[in-house]
Write a protein that holds these residues in place. Structure first.
Motif, PDB file in Angstrom:
ATOM      1  N   MET A 278       1.541 -53.377 107.819  1.00 29.53           N
ATOM      2  CA  MET A 278       1.082 -54.353 108.957  1.00 29.53           C
ATOM      3  C   MET A 278       0.339 -55.488 108.425  1.00 29.53           C
ATOM      4  O   MET A 278       0.719 -57.014 108.794  1.00 29.53           O
ATOM      5  CB  MET A 278       0.225 -53.737 109.799  1.00 29.53           C
ATOM      6  N   GLY A 279      -0.736 -55.456 107.118  1.00 36.48           N
ATOM      7  CA  GLY A 279      -0.897 -55.871 106.948  1.00 36.48           C
ATOM      8  C   GLY A 279      -0.160 -56.259 105.643  1.00 36.48           C
ATOM      9  O   GLY A 279      -0.573 -57.285 105.099  1.00 36.48           O
ATOM     10  N   GLY A 280       0.919 -56.739 105.263  1.00 35.26           N
ATOM     11  CA  GLY A 280       2.121 -57.171 104.376  1.00 35.26           C
ATOM     12  C   GLY A 280       2.664 -58.014 105.549  1.00 35.26           C
ATOM     13  O   GLY A 280       2.983 -59.280 104.944  1.00 35.26           O
ATOM     14  N   ALA A 281       2.628 -57.904 106.639  1.00 32.95           N
ATOM     15  CA  ALA A 281       3.343 -58.749 107.740  1.00 32.95           C
ATOM     16  C   ALA A 281       2.103 -60.028 107.895  1.00 32.95           C
ATOM     17  O   ALA A 281       2.701 -61.146 107.909  1.00 32.95           O
ATOM     18  CB  ALA A 281       3.760 -58.273 108.881  1.00 32.95           C
ATOM     19  N   GLN A 282       0.629 -59.675 107.865  1.00 34.93           N
ATOM     20  CA  GLN A 282      -0.389 -60.315 108.330  1.00 34.93           C
ATOM     21  C   GLN A 282      -0.034 -61.888 106.878  1.00 34.93           C
ATOM     22  O   GLN A 282      -0.865 -62.245 106.987  1.00 34.93           O
ATOM     23  CB  GLN A 282      -1.766 -59.654 108.143  1.00 34.93           C
ATOM     24  N   THR A 283      -0.240 -60.624 105.612  1.00 29.08           N
ATOM     25  CA  THR A 283      -0.310 -61.337 104.238  1.00 29.08           C
ATOM     26  C   THR A 283       1.212 -62.884 104.326  1.00 29.08           C
ATOM     27  O   THR A 283       0.337 -63.750 103.809  1.00 29.08           O
ATOM     28  CB  THR A 283       0.050 -60.869 103.185  1.00 29.08           C
ATOM     29  N   LEU A 284       2.023 -62.654 105.497  1.00 28.48           N
ATOM     30  CA  LEU A 284       2.902 -63.909 104.955  1.00 28.48           C
ATOM     31  C   LEU A 284       2.957 -64.513 105.794  1.00 28.48           C
ATOM     32  O   LEU A 284       3.358 -65.424 105.598  1.00 28.48           O
ATOM     33  CB  LEU A 284       4.855 -62.602 104.691  1.00 28.48           C
ATOM     34  N   GLU A 285       2.295 -64.203 106.863  1.00 33.03           N
ATOM     35  CA  GLU A 285       1.781 -64.785 107.890  1.00 33.03           C
ATOM     36  C   GLU A 285       0.745 -65.381 107.664  1.00 33.03           C
ATOM     37  O   GLU A 285       0.871 -66.871 108.247  1.00 33.03           O
ATOM     38  CB  GLU A 285       1.439 -64.336 109.462  1.00 33.03           C
ATOM     39  N   ILE A 286      -0.212 -65.038 106.953  1.00 33.01           N
ATOM     40  CA  ILE A 286      -1.337 -66.292 106.323  1.00 33.01           C
ATOM     41  C   ILE A 286      -0.949 -66.993 105.447  1.00 33.01           C
ATOM     42  O   ILE A 286      -0.969 -68.177 105.010  1.00 33.01           O
ATOM     43  CB  ILE A 286      -2.152 -65.185 105.772  1.00 33.01           C
ATOM     44  N   LEU A 287       0.346 -66.364 104.359  1.00 25.82           N
ATOM     45  CA  LEU A 287       0.731 -67.576 103.444  1.00 25.82           C
ATOM     46  C   LEU A 287       1.605 -68.714 104.159  1.00 25.82           C
ATOM     47  O   LEU A 287       1.195 -69.443 103.862  1.00 25.82           O
ATOM     48  CB  LEU A 287       1.880 -66.820 102.754  1.00 25.82           C
ATOM     49  N   THR A 288       1.847 -68.414 105.318  1.00 20.00           N
ATOM     50  CA  THR A 288       2.726 -69.581 106.073  1.00 20.00           C
ATOM     51  C   THR A 288       1.694 -71.023 106.878  1.00 20.00           C
ATOM     52  O   THR A 288       1.779 -71.801 106.819  1.00 20.00           O
ATOM     53  CB  THR A 288       2.838 -69.277 106.951  1.00 20.00           C
ATOM     54  N   ARG A 289      -0.085 -69.955 106.480  1.00 19.37           N
ATOM     55  CA  ARG A 289      -0.996 -70.719 106.905  1.00 19.37           C
ATOM     56  C   ARG A 289      -1.888 -71.567 106.001  1.00 19.37           C
ATOM     57  O   ARG A 289      -2.067 -72.954 106.350  1.00 19.37           O
ATOM     58  CB  ARG A 289      -1.948 -70.275 107.625  1.00 19.37           C
ATOM     59  N   GLN A 290      -1.421 -71.364 104.836  1.00 23.46           N
ATOM     60  CA  GLN A 290      -2.559 -71.805 103.469  1.00 23.46           C
ATOM     61  C   GLN A 290      -1.385 -71.716 102.372  1.00 23.46           C
ATOM     62  O   GLN A 290      -1.771 -70.585 101.893  1.00 23.46           O
ATOM     63  CB  GLN A 290      -3.398 -71.063 103.175  1.00 23.46           C
ATOM     64  N   PRO A 291      -0.114 -72.206 102.267  1.00 25.53           N
ATOM     65  CA  PRO A 291       0.712 -71.469 100.865  1.00 25.53           C
ATOM     66  C   PRO A 291       0.274 -72.228  99.706  1.00 25.53           C
ATOM     67  O   PRO A 291       0.519 -71.814  99.014  1.00 25.53           O
ATOM     68  CB  PRO A 291       1.901 -72.504 101.606  1.00 25.53           C
ATOM     69  N   LYS A 292      -0.454 -73.492  99.850  1.00 29.19           N
ATOM     70  CA  LYS A 292      -0.558 -73.696  98.594  1.00 29.19           C
ATOM     71  C   LYS A 292      -2.052 -73.111  98.415  1.00 29.19           C
ATOM     72  O   LYS A 292      -2.282 -73.477  96.681  1.00 29.19           O
ATOM     73  CB  LYS A 292      -0.593 -75.039  98.814  1.00 29.19           C
ATOM     74  N   ASP A 293      -2.249 -71.923  98.559  1.00 26.05           N
ATOM     75  CA  ASP A 293      -4.422 -71.327  98.352  1.00 26.05           C
ATOM     76  C   ASP A 293      -4.246 -70.130  97.838  1.00 26.05           C
ATOM     77  O   ASP A 293      -5.544 -69.578  97.311  1.00 26.05           O
ATOM     78  CB  ASP A 293      -4.780 -70.756  99.596  1.00 26.05           C
ATOM     79  N   PHE A 294      -2.976 -69.649  97.592  1.00 27.28           N
ATOM     80  CA  PHE A 294      -2.577 -68.351  97.197  1.00 27.28           C
ATOM     81  C   PHE A 294      -1.760 -68.711  95.796  1.00 27.28           C
ATOM     82  O   PHE A 294      -0.010 -68.955  96.548  1.00 27.28           O
ATOM     83  CB  PHE A 294      -2.506 -66.966  97.771  1.00 27.28           C
ATOM     84  N   ALA A 295      -2.314 -68.292  94.358  1.00 34.59           N
ATOM     85  CA  ALA A 295      -0.934 -68.131  93.682  1.00 34.59           C
ATOM     86  C   ALA A 295      -0.587 -66.550  93.417  1.00 34.59           C
ATOM     87  O   ALA A 295       0.459 -66.663  93.165  1.00 34.59           O
ATOM     88  CB  ALA A 295      -1.378 -68.244  92.111  1.00 34.59           C
ATOM     89  N   HIS A 296      -0.946 -65.559  94.285  1.00 33.29           N
ATOM     90  CA  HIS A 296      -0.996 -64.457  94.180  1.00 33.29           C
ATOM     91  C   HIS A 296      -0.464 -63.396  95.404  1.00 33.29           C
ATOM     92  O   HIS A 296      -1.486 -63.258  95.710  1.00 33.29           O
ATOM     93  CB  HIS A 296      -1.734 -63.808  93.094  1.00 33.29           C
ATOM     94  N   VAL A 297       0.135 -62.910  95.541  1.00 34.47           N
ATOM     95  CA  VAL A 297       1.274 -62.741  96.778  1.00 34.47           C
ATOM     96  C   VAL A 297       1.727 -61.315  96.847  1.00 34.47           C
ATOM     97  O   VAL A 297       2.568 -60.718  95.986  1.00 34.47           O
ATOM     98  CB  VAL A 297       1.724 -63.375  97.764  1.00 34.47           C
ATOM     99  N   GLY A 298       1.583 -60.291  98.262  1.00 43.92           N
ATOM    100  CA  GLY A 298       1.541 -58.526  97.665  1.00 43.92           C
ATOM    101  C   GLY A 298       2.076 -57.922  98.690  1.00 43.92           C
ATOM    102  O   GLY A 298       1.176 -58.260 100.028  1.00 43.92           O
ATOM    103  N   VAL A 299       2.904 -57.884  98.689  1.00 46.50           N
ATOM    104  CA  VAL A 299       3.888 -57.203 100.011  1.00 46.50           C
ATOM    105  C   VAL A 299       4.379 -55.326  99.804  1.00 46.50           C
ATOM    106  O   VAL A 299       4.813 -54.918  99.020  1.00 46.50           O
ATOM    107  CB  VAL A 299       5.069 -57.668 100.714  1.00 46.50           C
ATOM    108  N   PHE A 300       3.349 -54.093 100.313  1.00 43.00           N
ATOM    109  CA  PHE A 300       3.445 -53.934  99.843  1.00 43.00           C
ATOM    110  C   PHE A 300       3.623 -52.007 101.574  1.00 43.00           C
ATOM    111  O   PHE A 300       3.642 -52.703 102.469  1.00 43.00           O
ATOM    112  CB  PHE A 300       1.768 -52.292 100.044  1.00 43.00           C
TER     113      PHE A 300
END
Length: 388
Positions: A278-300
């Motif tokens: 669930m947290g991996g899906a939330q990670t991708l959703e947060i990335l769509t809201r702040q796409p230029k704020d995170f340089a490192h993204v992990g989906v487990f």
């Protein structure tokens, strides 16, 4: 300075009370003796774990665990003459495992063991078996884990999250990168530092100079009742079960609060986010809201698991085709087990991102949807952060 002392009358009354208590004890005994057998549980010897519970009137006792390998859960409890049920499991791999006793159909924590792990819907007993060096508690400098309570305006309720600060944080004025680490659907903000052993993994990696010291924030991804193993009621105020509005709370409250209260480097290349299931899906959703704020993204063990991926793709077309966004994400890392029930969704998500010229790293391991994998993914993911 004036020091108050008890009056002689007070001392007489106190000693009188003690005399009455002592008179009630068994003859010849200075203290009350324990009643019933002494029960030690769990007892660890090498790679074997013995579970015990005193239940003299029970007809059946079984062990319930979502973490111990299934092939190890084939034994049965035996009851001795004193009413103590015991079960020994051999060849347990080093790690951290949650468990419950099921006594005549009722699940309960181990009453003789104090270490626990919180899920969103229940409490587990937790046993740690030495032998996994990367997350064993080693003789190295240790960071701190803090439970942070706060009031959420978005959700209109009291909330909690966990924050790991690296060794030396309290005694320095240095600023640190920040890593937001999200849990899965069956868990809570407690999970990454109880069954997940995130703080031990990070301590060991820092001591080995394999990672940059960092602040790690573990929020509660649930905003309503949820449990895989027992029925839950809908939230009376929102009507929701699960994780509605978490992404909004993260963007509007959690991240601003953390980056104000803690000494965080305010730069995209010093900010990471990852989550499991669930947290991996939330990670991708947060990335769509702040796409230029995170340089490192992990989906487990995850991907686009909520809703139709084609709808998500159409909704986020502009972000997906933004060359500046793609260039800013220096690490987009996916890890999943070959036996994971979300394997198809993870692969499909990676393929979708590749179609839009992202360059995800895809790692496929043995195993399934388990903490033994997620602990390893954290160990592999963290050393890749903040290296530029």
């Amino acid at each position: 300075m004036i020091v108050a002392t008890p009056s002689s009358a007070s001392r007489v009354r106190a000693w009188g009370f003690v005399a009455i208590v002592l008179s009630l004890l068994p003859v010849g005994s200075a203290v009350a003796q324990p009643r019933g057998p002494v029960v030690v549980s769990p007892e660890i010897a090498d790679r074997s774990v013995t579970f015990r519970v005193l239940a003299p009137k029970a007809d059946e006792v079984t062990l319930f665990s979502s973490d111990l390998p299934r092939e190890l859960l084939t034994g049965e409890f035996a009851k001795d003459d004193e009413g103590v049920w015991s079960l020994t499991i051999e060849n347990v791999p080093g790690g951290a495992y949650r468990y419950l006793f099921e006594i005549d159909g009722v699940r309960t924590v181990d009453p003789r063991h104090t270490e626990t792990s919180e899920s969103n819907g229940n409490l587990w007993s937790l046993v740690r078996v030495p032998g996994a060096a990367f997350m064993d508690r080693a003789d190295v400098p240790h960071g701190s884990v803090t439970r942070v309570n706060y009031r959420s305006r978005v959700l209109d309720r009291d909330r909690r999250l966990h924050v790991y600060t690296p060794p030396g944080y309290e005694s320095s004025s240095e600023k640190y990168p920040v890593f937001y680490l999200l849990h899965g659907a069956g868990d809570s903000d407690d999970a990454w530092t109880s069954v997940g052993r995130a703080h031990d993994i990070l301590d060991n990696l820092i001591a080995a100079q394999k990672i940059v010291p960092m602040i790690v924030v573990m929020p509660n991804g649930h905003t309503g009742p949820f449990s895989w193993i027992q029925p839950v009621a809908r939230d009376e105020r929102s009507g929701n079960v699960g994780n509605a509005s978490f992404e909004q709370e993260f963007v509007e409250e959690i991240r601003p609060m953390i980056e104000t209260r803690y000494r965080v480097i305010d730069a995209p290349n010093r900010r990471a986010i990852a989550g499991l299931s669930m947290g991996g899906a939330q990670t991708l959703e947060i990335l769509t809201r702040q796409p230029k704020d995170f340089a490192h993204v992990g989906v487990f063990s995850s991907g686009l698991i909520f809703g139709d991926p084609t709808v998500w793709e159409a909704k986020n077309q502009a972000m997906l085709d933004d060359a500046e966004v793609r260039a800013g994400i220096r690490l987009l890392w996916f890890g999943i087990g070959k036996e994971d029930f979300l394997l198809r969704q993870a692969k499909a998500t990676v393929e979708l991102l590749e179609r839009h010229e992202f360059e995800p790293t895809y790692v496929e391991t043995d195993g399934g949807h388990t903490w033994s994998n997620w602990q390893r993914y954290l160990e592999q993911f963290a050393p890749q952060l903040f290296r530029d």
